[in-house]
Write a protein that holds these residues in place. Structure first.
Motif, PDB file in Angstrom:
ATOM      1  N   HIS A  65       0.840  -1.205   0.000  1.00 37.50           N
ATOM      2  CA  HIS A  65       0.000   0.000   0.000  1.00 37.50           C
ATOM      3  C   HIS A  65       0.877   1.258   0.000  1.00 37.50           C
ATOM      4  O   HIS A  65       1.871   1.324   0.713  1.00 37.50           O
ATOM      5  N   PHE A  66       0.496   2.239  -0.811  1.00 37.36           N
ATOM      6  CA  PHE A  66       1.126   3.560  -0.757  1.00 37.36           C
ATOM      7  C   PHE A  66       0.462   4.345   0.364  1.00 37.36           C
ATOM      8  O   PHE A  66      -0.744   4.613   0.296  1.00 37.36           O
ATOM      9  N   ILE A  67       1.220   4.747   1.365  1.00 34.31           N
ATOM     10  CA  ILE A  67       0.612   5.487   2.483  1.00 34.31           C
ATOM     11  C   ILE A  67       0.119   6.842   1.971  1.00 34.31           C
ATOM     12  O   ILE A  67      -1.009   7.248   2.247  1.00 34.31           O
ATOM     13  N   VAL A  68       0.962   7.543   1.200  1.00 32.82           N
ATOM     14  CA  VAL A  68       0.477   8.706   0.442  1.00 32.82           C
ATOM     15  C   VAL A  68       0.380   8.261  -1.009  1.00 32.82           C
ATOM     16  O   VAL A  68       1.398   8.027  -1.662  1.00 32.82           O
ATOM     17  N   PRO A  69      -0.832   8.076  -1.536  1.00 28.05           N
ATOM     18  CA  PRO A  69      -0.973   7.591  -2.908  1.00 28.05           C
ATOM     19  C   PRO A  69      -0.396   8.591  -3.920  1.00 28.05           C
ATOM     20  O   PRO A  69      -0.610   9.800  -3.795  1.00 28.05           O
ATOM     21  N   PRO A  70       0.365   8.089  -4.926  1.00 27.51           N
ATOM     22  CA  PRO A  70       1.038   8.976  -5.887  1.00 27.51           C
ATOM     23  C   PRO A  70       0.110   9.964  -6.603  1.00 27.51           C
ATOM     24  O   PRO A  70       0.482  11.122  -6.785  1.00 27.51           O
TER      25      PRO A  70
ATOM     26  N   ILE B 232      -9.894  14.096  -9.669  1.00 24.60           N
ATOM     27  CA  ILE B 232     -10.559  15.366  -9.328  1.00 24.60           C
ATOM     28  C   ILE B 232     -10.378  15.681  -7.841  1.00 24.60           C
ATOM     29  O   ILE B 232     -10.074  16.812  -7.462  1.00 24.60           O
ATOM     30  N   LEU B 233     -10.528  14.647  -7.001  1.00 26.00           N
ATOM     31  CA  LEU B 233     -10.364  14.866  -5.555  1.00 26.00           C
ATOM     32  C   LEU B 233      -8.927  15.278  -5.233  1.00 26.00           C
ATOM     33  O   LEU B 233      -8.694  16.179  -4.420  1.00 26.00           O
ATOM     34  N   ALA B 234      -7.960  14.637  -5.898  1.00 27.02           N
ATOM     35  CA  ALA B 234      -6.549  14.962  -5.658  1.00 27.02           C
ATOM     36  C   ALA B 234      -6.280  16.422  -6.008  1.00 27.02           C
ATOM     37  O   ALA B 234      -5.585  17.137  -5.285  1.00 27.02           O
ATOM     38  N   GLN B 235      -6.875  16.843  -7.138  1.00 29.21           N
ATOM     39  CA  GLN B 235      -6.726  18.218  -7.596  1.00 29.21           C
ATOM     40  C   GLN B 235      -7.206  19.218  -6.536  1.00 29.21           C
ATOM     41  O   GLN B 235      -6.612  20.267  -6.343  1.00 29.21           O
ATOM     42  N   SER B 236      -8.267  18.854  -5.836  1.00 28.51           N
ATOM     43  CA  SER B 236      -8.804  19.777  -4.821  1.00 28.51           C
ATOM     44  C   SER B 236      -8.302  19.423  -3.418  1.00 28.51           C
ATOM     45  O   SER B 236      -8.915  19.787  -2.415  1.00 28.51           O
ATOM     46  N   GLN B 237      -7.164  18.694  -3.370  1.00 25.25           N
ATOM     47  CA  GLN B 237      -6.487  18.354  -2.110  1.00 25.25           C
ATOM     48  C   GLN B 237      -7.360  17.586  -1.138  1.00 25.25           C
ATOM     49  O   GLN B 237      -7.207  17.700   0.076  1.00 25.25           O
ATOM     50  N   THR B 238      -8.290  16.777  -1.664  1.00 25.16           N
ATOM     51  CA  THR B 238      -9.149  15.952  -0.811  1.00 25.16           C
ATOM     52  C   THR B 238      -8.695  14.498  -0.903  1.00 25.16           C
ATOM     53  O   THR B 238      -8.692  13.933  -1.995  1.00 25.16           O
ATOM     54  N   PRO B 239      -8.292  13.896   0.214  1.00 23.73           N
ATOM     55  CA  PRO B 239      -7.879  12.490   0.164  1.00 23.73           C
ATOM     56  C   PRO B 239      -9.027  11.597  -0.311  1.00 23.73           C
ATOM     57  O   PRO B 239     -10.176  11.831   0.063  1.00 23.73           O
ATOM     58  N   TYR B 240      -8.692  10.596  -1.138  1.00 22.77           N
ATOM     59  CA  TYR B 240      -9.714   9.693  -1.664  1.00 22.77           C
ATOM     60  C   TYR B 240      -9.577   8.295  -1.071  1.00 22.77           C
ATOM     61  O   TYR B 240     -10.049   7.331  -1.636  1.00 22.77           O
ATOM     62  N   TRP B 241      -8.878   8.210   0.028  1.00 23.89           N
ATOM     63  CA  TRP B 241      -8.778   6.932   0.746  1.00 23.89           C
ATOM     64  C   TRP B 241      -9.107   7.228   2.199  1.00 23.89           C
ATOM     65  O   TRP B 241      -9.195   8.396   2.602  1.00 23.89           O
ATOM     66  N   ASN B 242      -9.311   6.174   2.986  1.00 24.79           N
ATOM     67  CA  ASN B 242      -9.610   6.364   4.402  1.00 24.79           C
ATOM     68  C   ASN B 242      -8.297   6.663   5.136  1.00 24.79           C
ATOM     69  O   ASN B 242      -7.423   5.803   5.244  1.00 24.79           O
ATOM     70  N   THR B 243      -8.172   7.893   5.631  1.00 28.59           N
ATOM     71  CA  THR B 243      -6.900   8.348   6.221  1.00 28.59           C
ATOM     72  C   THR B 243      -6.759   7.977   7.705  1.00 28.59           C
ATOM     73  O   THR B 243      -5.740   8.298   8.321  1.00 28.59           O
ATOM     74  N   THR B 244      -7.771   7.307   8.257  1.00 32.37           N
ATOM     75  CA  THR B 244      -7.769   6.977   9.690  1.00 32.37           C
ATOM     76  C   THR B 244      -6.467   6.327  10.154  1.00 32.37           C
ATOM     77  O   THR B 244      -5.983   6.607  11.241  1.00 32.37           O
ATOM     78  N   TRP B 245      -5.908   5.443   9.290  1.00 29.84           N
ATOM     79  CA  TRP B 245      -4.755   4.644   9.721  1.00 29.84           C
ATOM     80  C   TRP B 245      -3.421   5.234   9.284  1.00 29.84           C
ATOM     81  O   TRP B 245      -2.376   4.662   9.554  1.00 29.84           O
ATOM     82  N   ASP B 246      -3.446   6.362   8.561  1.00 37.22           N
ATOM     83  CA  ASP B 246      -2.216   6.917   7.972  1.00 37.22           C
ATOM     84  C   ASP B 246      -1.079   7.089   8.983  1.00 37.22           C
ATOM     85  O   ASP B 246       0.050   6.671   8.728  1.00 37.22           O
ATOM     86  N   GLU B 247      -1.383   7.703  10.108  1.00 39.07           N
ATOM     87  CA  GLU B 247      -0.310   8.034  11.066  1.00 39.07           C
ATOM     88  C   GLU B 247       0.298   6.770  11.662  1.00 39.07           C
ATOM     89  O   GLU B 247       1.510   6.670  11.822  1.00 39.07           O
ATOM     90  N   VAL B 248      -0.560   5.799  11.991  1.00 35.21           N
ATOM     91  CA  VAL B 248      -0.073   4.533  12.548  1.00 35.21           C
ATOM     92  C   VAL B 248       0.791   3.806  11.509  1.00 35.21           C
ATOM     93  O   VAL B 248       1.881   3.316  11.822  1.00 35.21           O
ATOM     94  N   LEU B 249       0.299   3.778  10.263  1.00 30.99           N
ATOM     95  CA  LEU B 249       1.041   3.075   9.206  1.00 30.99           C
ATOM     96  C   LEU B 249       2.386   3.752   8.939  1.00 30.99           C
ATOM     97  O   LEU B 249       3.402   3.088   8.734  1.00 30.99           O
ATOM     98  N   LYS B 250       2.401   5.095   8.981  1.00 28.55           N
ATOM     99  CA  LYS B 250       3.653   5.841   8.780  1.00 28.55           C
ATOM    100  C   LYS B 250       4.668   5.466   9.865  1.00 28.55           C
ATOM    101  O   LYS B 250       5.843   5.260   9.590  1.00 28.55           O
ATOM    102  N   LEU B 251       4.168   5.387  11.082  1.00 30.92           N
ATOM    103  CA  LEU B 251       5.031   5.074  12.224  1.00 30.92           C
ATOM    104  C   LEU B 251       5.590   3.654  12.098  1.00 30.92           C
ATOM    105  O   LEU B 251       6.791   3.426  12.298  1.00 30.92           O
ATOM    106  N   ILE B 252       4.727   2.697  11.743  1.00 30.51           N
ATOM    107  CA  ILE B 252       5.172   1.306  11.586  1.00 30.51           C
ATOM    108  C   ILE B 252       6.226   1.213  10.477  1.00 30.51           C
ATOM    109  O   ILE B 252       7.267   0.577  10.643  1.00 30.51           O
TER     110      ILE B 252
END
Ligand SMILES: [Zn+2]
Ligand SMILES: [Zn+2]
Length: 193
Positions: free
Chosen positions: A90-95, A154-174
């Motif tokens: 998984h890409f934590i920040v999708p390209p 379109i969402l990326a263009q308007s800086q809106t994440p299109y995935w569930n960001t709930t786990w981002d910080e934990v995944l980044k840390l791991i």
């Protein structure tokens, strides 16, 4: 794949009692076929604009000990997955999002931005629109995946994440802890460029 072989076995043992049953069975086969076709569209698992090379995929699997790194804390308690099959990187920040929001390719194709997650957690918890919505919608419109990817654009263009960001910080840390530890214990195995 287990599901498919199960299906094959069932088919062998199946004797049609009447025409309606036979028709129902054919509908099931068509559904399976559609599902397979849609899966082929998703070679890099989330339809992103950049992908990991095979060498990089293998490196992540070594770093993450071939185990899903997802931690589900939605029930109030941290629950590890430990699944060792059907692993996606998984890409934590999708390209598609990153490239439109100040990230460069080297920040995205980076050991700190990838993590092994089983297909179940990847598609049902992080990318619900691909894993659930596009899959169900596909039998009515075979462009469902492409439509959702356009929507991501379109969402990326308007800086809106299109995935569930709930786990981002934990995944980044791991990813950070695992990378540091892996490079310390395996100095001869740097992240492949
Ligand atoms: Zn992903
Ligand atoms: Zn998992």
């Amino acid at each position: 794949m287990t599901k498919l072989s199960e299906f094959g076995k069932r088919r062998q043992n199946f004797k049609f009692k009447n025409f309606t049953q036979q028709k129902l069975f054919l509908v099931q086969i068509c559904d399976k076929k559609l599902e397979e076709e849609s899966f082929v569209l998703f070679k890099n698992e989330e339809g992103e604009v950049l992908g990991w090379t095979e060498k990089q995929r293998q490196w992540f699997l070594r770093r993450d000990e071939n185990t899903c790194q997802f931690v589900d804390f939605s029930g109030g308690r941290a629950k590890n997955c430990f699944n060792t099959s059907n692993l996606h990187i998984h890409f934590i920040v999708p390209p598609r999002f990153g490239l439109k929001n100040g990230f460069e390719e080297k920040d995205l194709i980076n050991p700190l931005n990838g993590i092994a997650i089983c297909s179940f957690h990847h598609l049902n918890f992080i990318h619900l629109d691909i894993g659930v919505l596009a899959k169900r919608w596909y039998r009515f419109d075979q462009n469902s995946y492409q439509i959702i990817l356009k929507w991501h654009e379109i969402l990326a263009q308007s800086q809106t994440p299109y995935w569930n960001t709930t786990w981002d910080e934990v995944l980044k840390l791991i990813a950070k802890i695992r990378t540091r530890e892996y490079l310390r214990t395996h100095p001869d195995d740097p992240f492949p460029q």
